[in-house]
Design a protein around this motif. Structure first.
Motif: not given
Length: 174
Positions: A53-59, A95-99, A110-112
């Motif tokens: 998800g987006w939070r862990f991806g950002a971290v 990636t987390g948000l768009l997925y 991925l492209v976004g």
């Protein structure tokens, strides 16, 4: 809830560890600037956003370049690691948000994320370079973010969907 958080922490730590290891391995590729060309640190951060998800991806995106810089000196802390922290945080977050927003569309997400991360990279580099009175214009941005990085971009577009689909088939993710 607790097991999901624990799972995400473990997978994020694993993605960070892989993000620290891959650049060390690509040093053996006989090309000039293999990290800037192959972008090995980007792949595990992109995967982390999809997986956790987006939070862990950002971290993962924030921590991977700074830890690498502090442990190995590569990328150099300023301006490269600082700008990579913003770029990779955007990759992991997007990636987390768009997925989630695209209901699981891997390639669109991925492209976004890749485009969004490169835009963040350009903005941050423009700010950082202006602090040290270095010119950073559109030509330098396009050259570094797209031309030099083209092999890495192609690798990401091939490998990341394969990794995500494999994790889905293994029931590691939804």
């Amino acid at each position: 809830m607790r097991s999901t958080t624990t799972r995400n922490i473990i997978f994020t730590a694993l993605c960070i560890a892989i993000g620290l290891l891959l650049p060390q391995l690509v040093k053996f590729v006989p090309i000039a600037y293999p990290g800037a060309v192959l972008l090995p640190m980007h792949i595990p951060v992109l995967v982390c956003g999809f997986l956790c998800g987006w939070r862990f991806g950002a971290v993962a995106g924030i921590l991977t370049p700074i830890i690498a810089s502090l442990l190995t000196g590569m990328p150099p802390l300023f301006p490269t690691a600082v700008s990579m922290m913003a770029e990779l945080a955007a990759y992991g977050m997007l990636t987390g948000l768009l997925y989630k927003l695209t209901n699981g569309k891997i390639l669109i997400s991925l492209v976004g994320a890749m485009l969004g991360g490169r835009i963040v990279l350009g903005i941050v580099n423009a700010m950082l370079f202006s602090m040290v009175d270095n010119a950073y214009g559109l030509a330098l941005f396009l050259s570094g973010a797209f031309v030099t990085a083209l092999p890495g971009i192609i690798i990401q577009l091939i490998l990341v969907p394969i990794i995500i689909r494999s994790l889905q088939r293994a029931n590691v993710m939804a």
